[in-house]
Design a protein around this motif. Sequence first.
Motif, mmCIF file in Angstrom:
data_model
loop_
_atom_site.group_PDB
_atom_site.id
_atom_site.type_symbol
_atom_site.label_atom_id
_atom_site.label_comp_id
_atom_site.label_asym_id
_atom_site.label_seq_id
_atom_site.Cartn_x
_atom_site.Cartn_y
_atom_site.Cartn_z
ATOM 1 N N VAL A 15 38.026 106.569 78.853
ATOM 2 C CA VAL A 15 37.477 105.447 78.080
ATOM 3 C C VAL A 15 38.438 104.264 78.145
ATOM 4 O O VAL A 15 38.016 103.121 78.341
ATOM 5 N N GLY A 16 39.728 104.529 78.023
ATOM 6 C CA GLY A 16 40.716 103.457 78.107
ATOM 7 C C GLY A 16 40.753 102.798 79.474
ATOM 8 O O GLY A 16 40.861 101.569 79.585
ATOM 9 N N VAL A 17 40.659 103.590 80.520
ATOM 10 C CA VAL A 17 40.658 103.041 81.887
ATOM 11 C C VAL A 17 39.397 102.211 82.120
ATOM 12 O O VAL A 17 39.466 101.082 82.638
ATOM 13 N N LEU A 18 38.246 102.740 81.741
ATOM 14 C CA LEU A 18 36.998 101.988 81.897
ATOM 15 C C LEU A 18 37.014 100.714 81.061
ATOM 16 O O LEU A 18 36.483 99.675 81.477
ATOM 17 N N ASN A 19 37.617 100.794 79.889
ATOM 18 C CA ASN A 19 37.748 99.629 79.027
ATOM 19 C C ASN A 19 38.543 98.525 79.728
ATOM 20 O O ASN A 19 38.150 97.358 79.720
ATOM 21 N N THR A 20 39.645 98.893 80.360
ATOM 22 C CA THR A 20 40.474 97.918 81.071
ATOM 23 C C THR A 20 39.739 97.333 82.277
ATOM 24 O O THR A 20 39.768 96.117 82.512
ATOM 25 N N VAL A 21 39.057 98.179 83.039
ATOM 26 C CA VAL A 21 38.292 97.710 84.202
ATOM 27 C C VAL A 21 37.180 96.758 83.760
ATOM 28 O O VAL A 21 36.954 95.704 84.384
ATOM 29 N N LEU A 22 36.505 97.101 82.683
ATOM 30 C CA LEU A 22 35.432 96.245 82.170
ATOM 31 C C LEU A 22 35.987 94.890 81.733
ATOM 32 O O LEU A 22 35.418 93.845 82.063
ATOM 33 N N HIS A 23 37.090 94.908 81.017
ATOM 34 C CA HIS A 23 37.693 93.659 80.548
ATOM 35 C C HIS A 23 38.065 92.753 81.718
ATOM 36 O O HIS A 23 37.713 91.568 81.735
ATOM 37 N N TRP A 24 38.775 93.294 82.700
ATOM 38 C CA TRP A 24 39.202 92.477 83.834
ATOM 39 C C TRP A 24 38.022 92.014 84.680
ATOM 40 O O TRP A 24 38.020 90.896 85.202
ATOM 41 N N SER A 25 37.021 92.855 84.835
ATOM 42 C CA SER A 25 35.844 92.467 85.630
ATOM 43 C C SER A 25 35.112 91.301 84.993
ATOM 44 O O SER A 25 34.745 90.328 85.674
ATOM 45 N N ILE A 26 34.874 91.405 83.698
ATOM 46 C CA ILE A 26 34.172 90.317 83.007
ATOM 47 C C ILE A 26 35.014 89.043 83.030
ATOM 48 O O ILE A 26 34.500 87.950 83.278
ATOM 49 N N PHE A 27 36.302 89.191 82.773
ATOM 50 C CA PHE A 27 37.201 88.034 82.768
ATOM 51 C C PHE A 27 37.192 87.317 84.122
ATOM 52 O O PHE A 27 37.002 86.099 84.189
ATOM 53 N N LEU A 28 37.373 88.078 85.189
ATOM 54 C CA LEU A 28 37.401 87.464 86.518
ATOM 55 C C LEU A 28 36.051 86.865 86.901
ATOM 56 O O LEU A 28 35.987 85.807 87.534
ATOM 57 N N LEU A 29 34.975 87.517 86.529
ATOM 58 C CA LEU A 29 33.640 87.002 86.806
ATOM 59 C C LEU A 29 33.416 85.664 86.108
ATOM 60 O O LEU A 29 32.937 84.697 86.720
ATOM 61 N N LEU A 30 33.786 85.585 84.846
ATOM 62 C CA LEU A 30 33.571 84.353 84.097
ATOM 63 C C LEU A 30 34.454 83.208 84.592
ATOM 64 O O LEU A 30 34.013 82.055 84.667
ATOM 65 N N VAL A 31 35.698 83.524 84.939
ATOM 66 C CA VAL A 31 36.617 82.468 85.394
ATOM 67 C C VAL A 31 36.260 82.002 86.797
ATOM 68 O O VAL A 31 36.153 80.797 87.057
ATOM 69 N N SER A 32 36.064 82.950 87.715
ATOM 70 C CA SER A 32 35.892 82.553 89.120
ATOM 71 C C SER A 32 34.469 82.097 89.455
ATOM 72 O O SER A 32 34.302 81.113 90.176
ATOM 73 N N GLY A 35 33.345 79.370 86.169
ATOM 74 C CA GLY A 35 34.267 78.288 85.867
ATOM 75 C C GLY A 35 34.556 78.099 84.388
ATOM 76 O O GLY A 35 34.939 77.007 83.971
ATOM 77 N N ILE A 36 34.377 79.125 83.602
ATOM 78 C CA ILE A 36 34.660 79.044 82.167
ATOM 79 C C ILE A 36 36.171 79.119 81.980
ATOM 80 O O ILE A 36 36.876 79.791 82.735
ATOM 81 N N SER A 37 36.667 78.451 80.972
ATOM 82 C CA SER A 37 38.120 78.399 80.757
ATOM 83 C C SER A 37 38.687 79.806 80.540
ATOM 84 O O SER A 37 37.987 80.731 80.114
ATOM 85 N N GLN A 38 39.978 79.930 80.793
ATOM 86 C CA GLN A 38 40.655 81.219 80.701
ATOM 87 C C GLN A 38 40.608 81.768 79.278
ATOM 88 O O GLN A 38 40.369 82.966 79.076
ATOM 89 N N ALA A 39 40.810 80.931 78.294
ATOM 90 C CA ALA A 39 40.838 81.395 76.908
ATOM 91 C C ALA A 39 39.471 81.918 76.462
ATOM 92 O O ALA A 39 39.369 82.987 75.849
ATOM 93 N N ILE A 40 38.429 81.180 76.775
ATOM 94 C CA ILE A 40 37.084 81.603 76.384
ATOM 95 C C ILE A 40 36.678 82.851 77.162
ATOM 96 O O ILE A 40 36.103 83.787 76.596
ATOM 97 N N SER A 41 36.980 82.892 78.448
ATOM 98 C CA SER A 41 36.655 84.061 79.262
ATOM 99 C C SER A 41 37.367 85.306 78.748
ATOM 100 O O SER A 41 36.782 86.388 78.682
ATOM 101 N N ASN A 42 38.628 85.149 78.386
ATOM 102 C CA ASN A 42 39.391 86.279 77.875
ATOM 103 C C ASN A 42 38.829 86.763 76.543
ATOM 104 O O ASN A 42 38.758 87.964 76.284
ATOM 105 N N THR A 43 38.412 85.829 75.693
ATOM 106 C CA THR A 43 37.829 86.203 74.403
ATOM 107 C C THR A 43 36.524 86.971 74.589
ATOM 108 O O THR A 43 36.303 88.009 73.953
#
Length: 86
Positions: A15-32, A35-43
Amino acid sequence: MKMIPANTFLRYSSVGVLNTVLHWSIFLLLVSLFGISQAISNTIAFMAAVSFSYLATAHLDLHWFRRCQPCVPLCQFNDSSEIDLG
């Protein structure tokens, strides 16, 4: 101190590993891509990952409670998988 079974540790670790993969995937998708800002994408990614982690852990815990129902006399379970405390 009671030892936890290895498969329980692996399930919660996954669950922890999937949680980390999900977080980074969504973050990178939103930023790249969007084009959403890093702070909003991370939130947004953090909220999605925390929600996933909560639901996945609750699912694992409910399975544990169903197996150990005699061990937890204060909880009563009905057919709709809701916990009735009291």
